[in-house]
Design an enzyme around this catalytic site. Structure first.
Site, PDB file in Angstrom:
ATOM      1  N   ARG A  58      60.599   8.041  56.472  1.00 43.51           N
ATOM      2  CA  ARG A  58      59.381   7.321  56.124  1.00 43.51           C
ATOM      3  C   ARG A  58      59.062   6.380  57.291  1.00 43.51           C
ATOM      4  O   ARG A  58      59.961   5.959  58.033  1.00 43.51           O
ATOM      5  CB  ARG A  58      59.577   6.500  54.850  1.00 43.51           C
ATOM      6  CG  ARG A  58      59.976   7.318  53.619  1.00 43.51           C
ATOM      7  CD  ARG A  58      60.210   6.394  52.428  1.00 43.51           C
ATOM      8  NE  ARG A  58      60.536   7.135  51.213  1.00 43.51           N
ATOM      9  CZ  ARG A  58      61.776   7.402  50.806  1.00 43.51           C
ATOM     10  NH1 ARG A  58      62.808   6.983  51.510  1.00 43.51           N
ATOM     11  NH2 ARG A  58      61.984   8.077  49.688  1.00 43.51           N
ATOM     12  N   LYS A  64      64.390   3.355  50.380  1.00 44.69           N
ATOM     13  CA  LYS A  64      63.853   2.570  49.274  1.00 44.69           C
ATOM     14  C   LYS A  64      64.993   2.006  48.431  1.00 44.69           C
ATOM     15  O   LYS A  64      65.989   2.671  48.193  1.00 44.69           O
ATOM     16  CB  LYS A  64      62.942   3.434  48.401  1.00 44.69           C
ATOM     17  CG  LYS A  64      61.616   3.787  49.058  1.00 44.69           C
ATOM     18  CD  LYS A  64      60.734   4.556  48.098  1.00 44.69           C
ATOM     19  CE  LYS A  64      59.361   4.847  48.701  1.00 44.69           C
ATOM     20  NZ  LYS A  64      58.502   5.604  47.769  1.00 44.69           N
ATOM     21  N   HIS A  79      53.468  10.498  57.574  1.00 44.25           N
ATOM     22  CA  HIS A  79      54.025  11.109  56.370  1.00 44.25           C
ATOM     23  C   HIS A  79      53.908  12.639  56.404  1.00 44.25           C
ATOM     24  O   HIS A  79      54.721  13.338  55.795  1.00 44.25           O
ATOM     25  CB  HIS A  79      53.334  10.557  55.122  1.00 44.25           C
ATOM     26  CG  HIS A  79      54.236  10.513  53.926  1.00 44.25           C
ATOM     27  ND1 HIS A  79      55.359   9.717  53.865  1.00 44.25           N
ATOM     28  CD2 HIS A  79      54.194  11.192  52.754  1.00 44.25           C
ATOM     29  CE1 HIS A  79      55.957   9.894  52.695  1.00 44.25           C
ATOM     30  NE2 HIS A  79      55.278  10.782  52.008  1.00 44.25           N
ATOM     31  N   ARG A  81      56.977  13.975  57.897  1.00 45.97           N
ATOM     32  CA  ARG A  81      58.052  14.014  56.882  1.00 45.97           C
ATOM     33  C   ARG A  81      57.892  15.253  55.999  1.00 45.97           C
ATOM     34  O   ARG A  81      58.851  15.944  55.686  1.00 45.97           O
ATOM     35  CB  ARG A  81      57.998  12.730  56.055  1.00 45.97           C
ATOM     36  CG  ARG A  81      59.026  12.622  54.932  1.00 45.97           C
ATOM     37  CD  ARG A  81      58.976  11.204  54.376  1.00 45.97           C
ATOM     38  NE  ARG A  81      59.488  11.096  53.017  1.00 45.97           N
ATOM     39  CZ  ARG A  81      60.764  10.892  52.712  1.00 45.97           C
ATOM     40  NH1 ARG A  81      61.676  10.825  53.673  1.00 45.97           N
ATOM     41  NH2 ARG A  81      61.146  10.759  51.462  1.00 45.97           N
ATOM     42  N   HIS A  90      65.256  11.077  48.316  1.00 47.00           N
ATOM     43  CA  HIS A  90      64.581  11.100  47.021  1.00 47.00           C
ATOM     44  C   HIS A  90      65.559  10.710  45.924  1.00 47.00           C
ATOM     45  O   HIS A  90      66.715  11.149  45.935  1.00 47.00           O
ATOM     46  CB  HIS A  90      64.016  12.495  46.733  1.00 47.00           C
ATOM     47  CG  HIS A  90      62.794  12.813  47.517  1.00 47.00           C
ATOM     48  ND1 HIS A  90      62.327  14.105  47.692  1.00 47.00           N
ATOM     49  CD2 HIS A  90      61.917  12.012  48.193  1.00 47.00           C
ATOM     50  CE1 HIS A  90      61.230  14.083  48.436  1.00 47.00           C
ATOM     51  NE2 HIS A  90      60.969  12.829  48.749  1.00 47.00           N
ATOM     52  N   TYR A 125      57.649  20.453  47.335  1.00 50.33           N
ATOM     53  CA  TYR A 125      57.704  21.214  48.586  1.00 50.33           C
ATOM     54  C   TYR A 125      58.027  22.682  48.325  1.00 50.33           C
ATOM     55  O   TYR A 125      57.636  23.552  49.077  1.00 50.33           O
ATOM     56  CB  TYR A 125      58.742  20.604  49.532  1.00 50.33           C
ATOM     57  CG  TYR A 125      58.466  19.179  49.894  1.00 50.33           C
ATOM     58  CD1 TYR A 125      57.456  18.846  50.788  1.00 50.33           C
ATOM     59  CD2 TYR A 125      59.200  18.152  49.330  1.00 50.33           C
ATOM     60  CE1 TYR A 125      57.193  17.528  51.112  1.00 50.33           C
ATOM     61  CE2 TYR A 125      58.949  16.829  49.650  1.00 50.33           C
ATOM     62  CZ  TYR A 125      57.939  16.526  50.542  1.00 50.33           C
ATOM     63  OH  TYR A 125      57.674  15.223  50.857  1.00 50.33           O
TER      64      TYR A 125
END
Length: 279
Positions: A137, A159, A220, A223, A246, A255
């Site tokens: 990210r 995150k 992004h 990514r 994730h 995806y």
């Protein structure tokens, strides 16, 4: 109050053009959305901040489809975020999100990325390469510290301060070593005046690189490209999910839908019966 917001709106649109690299059409869309919104939003000064009550505006646009409502509210949120980042504290009231169907990401073809890299300067090349080969990210790249990079791995803080280790290609390590030997950095891989380079600066760098080859690309999307390339090469979804950081494999599964769409397209182009019309 209205005069202040109007002045800040002009500054925000200039920011979208010069820093974010948005097209004239997109900037006009933001301008129109904000002009419409502030005809209905209640704006009031409270202690230490500006309160924007979105409810009257939400009632006005309630009959529109969810995707349109989401775009209109997103323009207001982006403007509020810009104000908060630039010293004007704003609080949004009645800012609940609108549920809309997920759309497939748009990865960039490998050959286009290679073409862009060939016309880039060293720092730009490192930025694009790190995003594309590590699946980072933009916030993770901005915060990446030199000591987090080893010979074969990069330790990423994602995150929620979750750590993950992502393999570092030999070619990427050589490029990074060349960059760090030329530009002396103290703590972060990308710095300016001793501070980490901002997300906006890195984002603008990516935009400039791809603009030279006639493409509009966001960090992004690189990514997305990282994930799509791995999944299309049959990498296990659990591994890709872990590399992306994730929290759930359900997020990664979008995806796989993209891969299925590409397979269907290739099948339709390749199978001899697909070109025969039914009688």
């Amino acid at each position: 109050m209205k005069k202040l917001l109007k002045t800040k709106q002009k500054e925000f649109l200039l920011f979208l053009e010069e820093i974010r690299g948005y097209s004239d059409f997109t900037i006009k869309s933001y301008d129109g959305s904000l002009n419409e919104a502030f005809l209905h939003i209640e704006a009031m000064e409270e202690k230490g901040h500006i309160l924007l009550n979105l409810m009257p505006y939400r009632i006005k646009i309630a009959s529109l489809n969810p995707k349109t409502i989401s775009k209109k509210l997103s323009a207001v949120r982006s403007f509020a975020e810009y104000l908060n980042d630039n010293g004007v504290r704003v609080v949004l009231k009645a800012d609940e999100s609108i549920k809309i169907a997920k759309t497939l990401p748009k990865p960039i073809a490998h050959e286009h990325i290679v073409e862009a890299l060939l016309s880039s300067e060293l720092e730009e090349r490192v930025v694009v390469t790190m995003l594309y080969t590590l699946g980072l990210r933009i916030s993770e790249l901005s915060s990446l510290e030199i000591q987090a990079v080893s010979k074969e791995w990069v330790r990423v803080i994602g995150k929620g301060n979750k750590q993950r280790d992502v393999p570092l290609l030999n070619s990427s390590k050589k490029l990074l070593d060349e960059y760090l030997s030329k530009y002396k950095r103290n703590k972060f891989v990308f710095e300016k005046n001793g501070e980490k380079l901002s997300e906006n600066s890195l984002r603008y760098m990516v935009i400039k690189v791809f603009r030279r080859v006639g493409l509009k690309v966001s960090p992004h999307q690189l990514r997305h490209s990282f994930a799509s390339q791995l999944l299309n090469a049959h990498a296990p979804i659990a591994d890709v999910s872990e590399l992306l950081g994730h929290s759930s494999m359900a997020t990664t599964q979008i995806y796989t839908k993209l891969g299925s769409a590409l397979k269907q397209q290739n099948y339709s182009m390749a199978h001899p019966l697909c070109g025969i019309k039914e009688s």
